[in-house]
Design a protein around this motif. Structure first.
Motif, short mmCIF file in Angstrom:
data_model
loop_
_atom_site.label_atom_id
_atom_site.label_comp_id
_atom_site.label_asym_id
_atom_site.label_seq_id
_atom_site.Cartn_x
_atom_site.Cartn_y
_atom_site.Cartn_z
N MET A 139 1.08 -0.73 -0.04
CA MET A 139 0.13 -0.01 0.06
C MET A 139 0.66 0.95 0.00
O MET A 139 0.29 2.12 -0.28
CB MET A 139 -0.92 0.04 1.32
N ILE A 140 2.13 1.26 0.81
CA ILE A 140 2.74 2.17 0.61
C ILE A 140 3.94 3.00 -0.58
O ILE A 140 2.98 3.62 -0.68
CB ILE A 140 3.88 1.74 1.91
N ARG A 141 3.71 1.85 -0.78
CA ARG A 141 4.52 1.56 -2.57
C ARG A 141 3.44 2.69 -3.67
O ARG A 141 4.01 3.02 -4.30
CB ARG A 141 5.28 -0.15 -3.09
N VAL A 142 2.35 2.10 -3.78
CA VAL A 142 1.41 2.59 -4.53
C VAL A 142 1.13 3.71 -4.61
O VAL A 142 1.35 4.75 -5.35
CB VAL A 142 0.36 1.90 -4.42
N SER A 143 1.09 4.21 -3.48
CA SER A 143 1.11 5.85 -2.38
C SER A 143 2.16 6.78 -3.07
O SER A 143 2.09 7.99 -2.99
CB SER A 143 0.71 5.76 -0.90
N VAL A 144 3.37 5.85 -2.71
CA VAL A 144 4.89 7.25 -2.99
C VAL A 144 5.41 6.33 -4.61
O VAL A 144 6.59 7.96 -4.86
CB VAL A 144 5.50 7.03 -1.25
N TYR A 145 5.30 5.61 -5.26
CA TYR A 145 5.37 5.20 -6.25
C TYR A 145 6.31 6.79 -7.31
O TYR A 145 6.69 6.96 -7.77
CB TYR A 145 5.48 4.12 -7.00
N PRO A 146 4.69 7.76 -7.86
CA PRO A 146 5.04 8.77 -8.99
C PRO A 146 5.89 9.47 -7.82
O PRO A 146 6.73 10.65 -9.28
CB PRO A 146 3.13 9.22 -8.33
N PHE A 147 6.04 9.86 -7.03
CA PHE A 147 7.22 10.85 -6.29
C PHE A 147 8.64 10.52 -6.53
O PHE A 147 9.79 11.00 -6.16
CB PHE A 147 6.84 11.43 -5.12
N THR A 148 8.25 8.86 -6.38
CA THR A 148 9.66 7.84 -7.35
C THR A 148 10.27 8.31 -8.35
O THR A 148 11.53 8.67 -8.21
CB THR A 148 9.59 6.62 -5.90
N LEU A 149 9.58 8.30 -8.82
CA LEU A 149 9.76 8.57 -10.46
C LEU A 149 10.11 10.08 -10.68
O LEU A 149 10.68 10.39 -11.33
CB LEU A 149 8.15 8.28 -11.62
N ILE A 150 9.55 10.40 -10.08
CA ILE A 150 9.46 11.98 -10.55
C ILE A 150 10.76 12.57 -9.74
O ILE A 150 11.76 13.34 -10.57
CB ILE A 150 8.50 13.32 -9.67
N ARG A 151 11.74 12.44 -8.47
CA ARG A 151 12.46 12.38 -7.81
C ARG A 151 13.73 11.94 -9.27
O ARG A 151 14.94 12.47 -9.00
CB ARG A 151 12.50 11.78 -7.10
N THR A 152 13.77 10.46 -9.49
CA THR A 152 14.48 10.34 -10.82
C THR A 152 14.96 11.24 -11.21
O THR A 152 15.70 11.19 -11.94
CB THR A 152 14.46 8.24 -10.61
N ARG A 153 13.47 11.45 -12.02
CA ARG A 153 13.67 12.10 -13.74
C ARG A 153 14.73 13.50 -13.05
O ARG A 153 15.05 14.24 -14.35
CB ARG A 153 12.45 11.61 -13.61
#
Length: 314
Positions: free
Chosen positions: A30-44
């Motif tokens: 559940m945690i990974r689903v909620s924060v993944y978009p910001f992980t992707l943004i941070r990486t880019r």
């Protein structure tokens, strides 16, 4: 009578292990689903040159949403779910190491520091290959190429097509770097996440203890634990973000040297380049850490052995 403000830490020997792992996997997902978009943004943000594509976290969020829709914020997510394994290894190593260190020191700071660093070492050894693949998938976008590798055809799609993209990226990594390519940036990851984890746990317990003395006795422990988590995460993020930027560039751009990557970053963008993606990291860390802390502390309470439940103050 025991002061209810004193926080009682639930240790490994107090847990029902079956409940702990079942609830733990569900909570982590559940945690990974909620924060993944910001992980992707941070990486880019960390990989882009200067501000060539995005001007910040919010700008990146809007542009990705417009160009690729919601699915664009979840590129590489299916591959990233395999880190559930490393997550369970992390918490197991952390709890067992605390138990081991307790035989030599009763200092909670020492136990947290050693256990946090050890847990991160084990987890990163499993996570790095998954991270390498998922990060290259995160870089897939319409228009200008961001990473070293580009999937064949249009980087759109889901389901079977998404798995096809994963296989394509894996083949390209093998062709370019061999098996070593899956551990590109391993040392940089250790230099990022071991200190991050080693710092987070002592600061978390420190902030929780300080808040427990400031709050009324009637205040539930979970309230100041939920506040302490983001404070510790922000502290750890600020201290380790420079290495996180270098780690991401090493993994995504195929750099072979941490020192050369650092020098290039300083020459191109100056000291501020080391802080790239920090706001996205803190933004993603704040809600996720609240969920993680509340979830983890609740998980341990739910997993507490029945005979110990009535002896604890919450």
């Amino acid at each position: 009578m025991e002061d209810k403000r004193n926080i009682q830490i639930i240790e490994w020997e107090h847990l029902d292990k079956k409940k702990f792992y079942v609830f733990g996997v569900a909570m982590t997902m559940m945690i990974r689903v909620s924060v993944y978009p910001f992980t992707l943004i941070r990486t880019r943000l960390q990989v882009q040159k200067g501000k060539s594509l995005y001007h910040g976290t919010f700008d990146a969020f809007i542009k990705i949403l417009r160009a690729d829709g919601v699915t664009g914020l979840y590129r590489g997510f299916l591959v990233n779910t395999f880190t559930l394994i490393s997550g369970q290894c992390y918490v197991t190593t952390y709890e067992l190491t605390r138990k081991f260190v307790a035989d030599y020191s009763q200092s909670n700071t020492v136990k947290s520091l050693v256990a946090g660093g050890s847990a991160s070492l084990v987890a990163q050894s499993i996570t790095v290959p998954i991270d390498v693949v998922s990060q290259h998938l995160m870089m897939q976008r319409k228009g200008e190429k961001m990473g070293r590798f580009q999937v064949r055809g249009n980087p759109e799609g889901n389901g079977i097509i998404a798995f096809g993209q994963t296989k394509d990226i894996i083949r390209q990594i093998l062709r370019a770097d061999g098996l070593r390519g899956f551990y590109r940036g391993y040392v940089a990851s250790l230099l990022t996440y071991i200190p991050n984890s080693a710092v987070w746990w002592p600061f978390y317990h420190f902030y929780a203890e300080q808040l427990s003395h400031l709050c009324p006795k009637e205040c539930p422990h979970i309230v100041f634990q939920a506040i302490s988590g983001p404070l510790a995460a922000a502290t750890a993020s600020i201290l380790t973000n420079p290495m996180d930027v270098i780690r991401t560039r090493v993994q995504v751009e195929g750099k072979s040297s941490i020192i050369l990557t650092f020098r290039q970053l300083m020459a191109e963008e100056g000291p501020w380049g080391l802080m790239k993606g920090l706001s996205a990291r803190i933004i993603s860390a704040t809600p996720s850490t609240i969920v993680i802390v509340v979830g983890y502390e609740s998980l341990k309470k739910l997993s507490l052995r029945p005979e110990l439940v009535d002896s604890r103050h919450w």
